[in-house]
Design a protein around this motif. Sequence first.
Motif, PDB file in Angstrom:
ATOM      1  N   HIS A  54       1.129  -0.989  -0.187  1.00 47.52           N
ATOM      2  CA  HIS A  54       0.024  -0.306  -0.130  1.00 47.52           C
ATOM      3  C   HIS A  54       0.677   1.192   0.154  1.00 47.52           C
ATOM      4  N   SER A  55       1.248   1.564  -1.203  1.00 48.25           N
ATOM      5  CA  SER A  55       2.302   2.710  -1.437  1.00 48.25           C
ATOM      6  C   SER A  55       2.112   3.458  -2.783  1.00 48.25           C
ATOM      7  N   PRO A  56       2.426   5.092  -3.276  1.00 46.61           N
ATOM      8  CA  PRO A  56       1.928   5.289  -4.172  1.00 46.61           C
ATOM      9  C   PRO A  56       2.563   4.648  -5.363  1.00 46.61           C
ATOM     10  N   MET A  57       3.605   3.668  -5.303  1.00 45.07           N
ATOM     11  CA  MET A  57       4.056   2.856  -6.361  1.00 45.07           C
ATOM     12  C   MET A  57       2.794   2.489  -7.115  1.00 45.07           C
ATOM     13  N   LEU A 113       1.804   6.640 -16.974  1.00 44.74           N
ATOM     14  CA  LEU A 113       3.241   6.474 -16.837  1.00 44.74           C
ATOM     15  C   LEU A 113       3.904   7.585 -16.373  1.00 44.74           C
ATOM     16  N   THR A 114       3.851   9.109 -17.234  1.00 39.74           N
ATOM     17  CA  THR A 114       4.667  10.236 -16.016  1.00 39.74           C
ATOM     18  C   THR A 114       4.507  10.299 -15.625  1.00 39.74           C
ATOM     19  N   VAL A 115       3.165  10.095 -14.684  1.00 39.59           N
ATOM     20  CA  VAL A 115       2.858  10.421 -12.713  1.00 39.59           C
ATOM     21  C   VAL A 115       4.183   9.540 -12.058  1.00 39.59           C
ATOM     22  N   MET A 116       4.082   8.236 -12.839  1.00 40.29           N
ATOM     23  CA  MET A 116       5.140   7.180 -11.952  1.00 40.29           C
ATOM     24  C   MET A 116       6.184   7.607 -12.495  1.00 40.29           C
ATOM     25  N   ALA A 117       6.504   7.901 -13.833  1.00 38.42           N
ATOM     26  CA  ALA A 117       7.794   8.231 -13.146  1.00 38.42           C
ATOM     27  C   ALA A 117       8.432   9.561 -12.290  1.00 38.42           C
ATOM     28  N   TYR A 118       7.396  10.227 -11.889  1.00 40.76           N
ATOM     29  CA  TYR A 118       8.027  11.093 -11.293  1.00 40.76           C
ATOM     30  C   TYR A 118       8.121  10.875  -9.710  1.00 40.76           C
ATOM     31  N   ASP A 119       6.876   9.590  -9.154  1.00 40.59           N
ATOM     32  CA  ASP A 119       6.915   8.606  -8.187  1.00 40.59           C
ATOM     33  C   ASP A 119       8.360   8.588  -8.055  1.00 40.59           C
ATOM     34  N   ARG A 120       9.316   7.730  -8.947  1.00 43.46           N
ATOM     35  CA  ARG A 120      10.087   7.010  -8.772  1.00 43.46           C
ATOM     36  C   ARG A 120      11.383   8.773  -9.461  1.00 43.46           C
ATOM     37  N   TYR A 121      11.479   9.324  -9.074  1.00 43.83           N
ATOM     38  CA  TYR A 121      12.265  10.392  -9.721  1.00 43.83           C
ATOM     39  C   TYR A 121      12.078  10.933  -8.177  1.00 43.83           C
ATOM     40  N   ALA A 138      -1.565  13.726  -2.505  1.00 44.23           N
ATOM     41  CA  ALA A 138      -0.930  14.138  -3.332  1.00 44.23           C
ATOM     42  C   ALA A 138      -1.225  13.338  -4.698  1.00 44.23           C
ATOM     43  N   CYS A 139      -0.722  11.579  -4.149  1.00 45.36           N
ATOM     44  CA  CYS A 139      -1.188  10.943  -5.303  1.00 45.36           C
ATOM     45  C   CYS A 139      -2.688  11.215  -5.440  1.00 45.36           C
ATOM     46  N   PHE A 140      -3.931  11.097  -5.007  1.00 40.01           N
ATOM     47  CA  PHE A 140      -5.683  11.141  -5.382  1.00 40.01           C
ATOM     48  C   PHE A 140      -5.236  12.170  -6.552  1.00 40.01           C
ATOM     49  N   GLN A 141      -4.532  13.467  -6.051  1.00 43.06           N
ATOM     50  CA  GLN A 141      -5.327  14.460  -7.208  1.00 43.06           C
ATOM     51  C   GLN A 141      -3.980  14.202  -8.256  1.00 43.06           C
ATOM     52  N   MET A 142      -3.131  13.358  -8.738  1.00 41.44           N
ATOM     53  CA  MET A 142      -2.042  13.343  -9.942  1.00 41.44           C
ATOM     54  C   MET A 142      -3.465  12.286 -10.355  1.00 41.44           C
ATOM     55  N   ALA A 143      -3.485  11.464  -9.883  1.00 41.10           N
ATOM     56  CA  ALA A 143      -4.587  10.447  -9.966  1.00 41.10           C
ATOM     57  C   ALA A 143      -5.285  10.813 -11.307  1.00 41.10           C
ATOM     58  N   ALA A 144      -6.056  11.342 -10.130  1.00 41.31           N
ATOM     59  CA  ALA A 144      -7.760  12.383 -10.990  1.00 41.31           C
ATOM     60  C   ALA A 144      -7.080  13.298 -12.351  1.00 41.31           C
ATOM     61  N   ILE A 145      -6.282  14.071 -11.435  1.00 40.62           N
ATOM     62  CA  ILE A 145      -5.915  14.645 -12.961  1.00 40.62           C
ATOM     63  C   ILE A 145      -5.673  14.465 -14.660  1.00 40.62           C
ATOM     64  N   ALA A 146      -4.513  12.995 -14.216  1.00 39.66           N
ATOM     65  CA  ALA A 146      -4.372  12.265 -14.507  1.00 39.66           C
ATOM     66  C   ALA A 146      -5.987  11.164 -15.824  1.00 39.66           C
ATOM     67  N   LEU A 147      -6.996  10.890 -15.298  1.00 35.43           N
ATOM     68  CA  LEU A 147      -7.837   9.875 -14.989  1.00 35.43           C
ATOM     69  C   LEU A 147      -8.814  11.177 -16.470  1.00 35.43           C
ATOM     70  N   VAL A 148      -8.995  12.356 -15.094  1.00 36.51           N
ATOM     71  CA  VAL A 148     -10.157  13.203 -16.038  1.00 36.51           C
ATOM     72  C   VAL A 148      -9.589  13.485 -16.944  1.00 36.51           C
ATOM     73  N   HIS A 242       8.921  -0.204 -14.798  1.00 32.05           N
ATOM     74  CA  HIS A 242       8.104   1.412 -15.354  1.00 32.05           C
ATOM     75  C   HIS A 242       8.574   2.069 -16.929  1.00 32.05           C
ATOM     76  N   LEU A 243      10.393   1.785 -16.717  1.00 32.85           N
ATOM     77  CA  LEU A 243      10.648   1.997 -18.173  1.00 32.85           C
ATOM     78  C   LEU A 243      10.710   1.458 -19.316  1.00 32.85           C
ATOM     79  N   THR A 244      10.955   0.314 -18.926  1.00 34.30           N
ATOM     80  CA  THR A 244      10.091  -0.945 -19.689  1.00 34.30           C
ATOM     81  C   THR A 244       9.034  -0.879 -20.296  1.00 34.30           C
ATOM     82  N   MET A 245       8.090  -0.839 -19.387  1.00 38.65           N
ATOM     83  CA  MET A 245       6.887  -0.839 -20.134  1.00 38.65           C
ATOM     84  C   MET A 245       6.344   0.621 -20.661  1.00 38.65           C
ATOM     85  N   PHE A 246       7.426   1.733 -20.539  1.00 38.37           N
ATOM     86  CA  PHE A 246       6.799   3.183 -21.397  1.00 38.37           C
ATOM     87  C   PHE A 246       7.459   2.924 -22.598  1.00 38.37           C
TER      88      PHE A 246
END
Length: 302
Positions: A54-57, A113-121, A138-148, A242-246
């Motif tokens: 149960h972590s942001p990643m 994938l962009t948000v996940m890159a920021y998370d890893r950074y 912050a995680c919920f906001q980033m996910a919501a922005i990406a989906l909206v 993550h980099l492989t998926m991107f």
Amino acid sequence: MVNQTAVTEFILQGFSDIRELQILHFLVFLILYLATLVGNFLIIITVAFVYHLHSPMYFFLVILSTVDACFISSTVPKSMANSFMNDNRISFSGCLSQLFVVVACTTAEISLLTVMAYDRYVAICHPLQYMLIMNWNACFQMAAIALVFSVINGMIQTANTFRLHFCCSNVVEQYFCDIPQLLRISCTDTKFNEIFTFVCVLTVGFFCSVFILISYSYIFSAVFKIQSGQGKYKAFSTCIPHLTMFSLFVFTVMFTYMRPQEMLLAAVLYAVFPPLMNPIIYTLRNKDIQVALRKKKGLNVT
């Protein structure tokens, strides 16, 4: 003035007119579809029931797996049904809905994938501030922005495509409804649509790609400074999947638009391959998920 009849349904391109090959296509797509659903739902269930995941990643990974399941479900089942029933028709509303889901899921994929890159950074370059920066709000906001953003882009692209008139050919040279193929069969001027779609794809793709590449330049710089071999391995084990998926997603999308003469193959690559490979890549390369799966398996056995 020439009398023009509006199109009420479209004909999707099949993989073959030979009945035996149609059945083979149905079976192959059925196996790929079930494997994709099982793999992605396995990740979702594992993360949901294993507390230390149960972590942001893994939160973003669950959303990505959900998007992948929706993505492949928007195209493959219809193609399977067409082959099995030997009927490639799709209604006008069905084509519209399919295009919306395809565009929205594609946008959500690259956005997440962009948000996940920021998370890893943040996790690797600013580990002491990680939980402060990547808090759940912050995680919920980033996910919501990406989906909206993905939904809005899907609505805009779909509305922009279906404002055109389709009155001549109704044969879509693809096994699902996609923008380039629909523009080809429109009987109205598509110049604006082509420019608008190109600008949107280029803008979103360029921004996300540059952001991810810059993030990983900082990540790899930080990783190579780590003295511990175990620390380097742990950092790479969370970044490489993550980099492989991107890379896989970008390559397949580029292949689709650079090799139009192989459109069916290219479409399979970007609409089926990434959702299928996502759970495989994360299961093989991520030690935390491997351990969690073994523990769940052990509990089930006992």
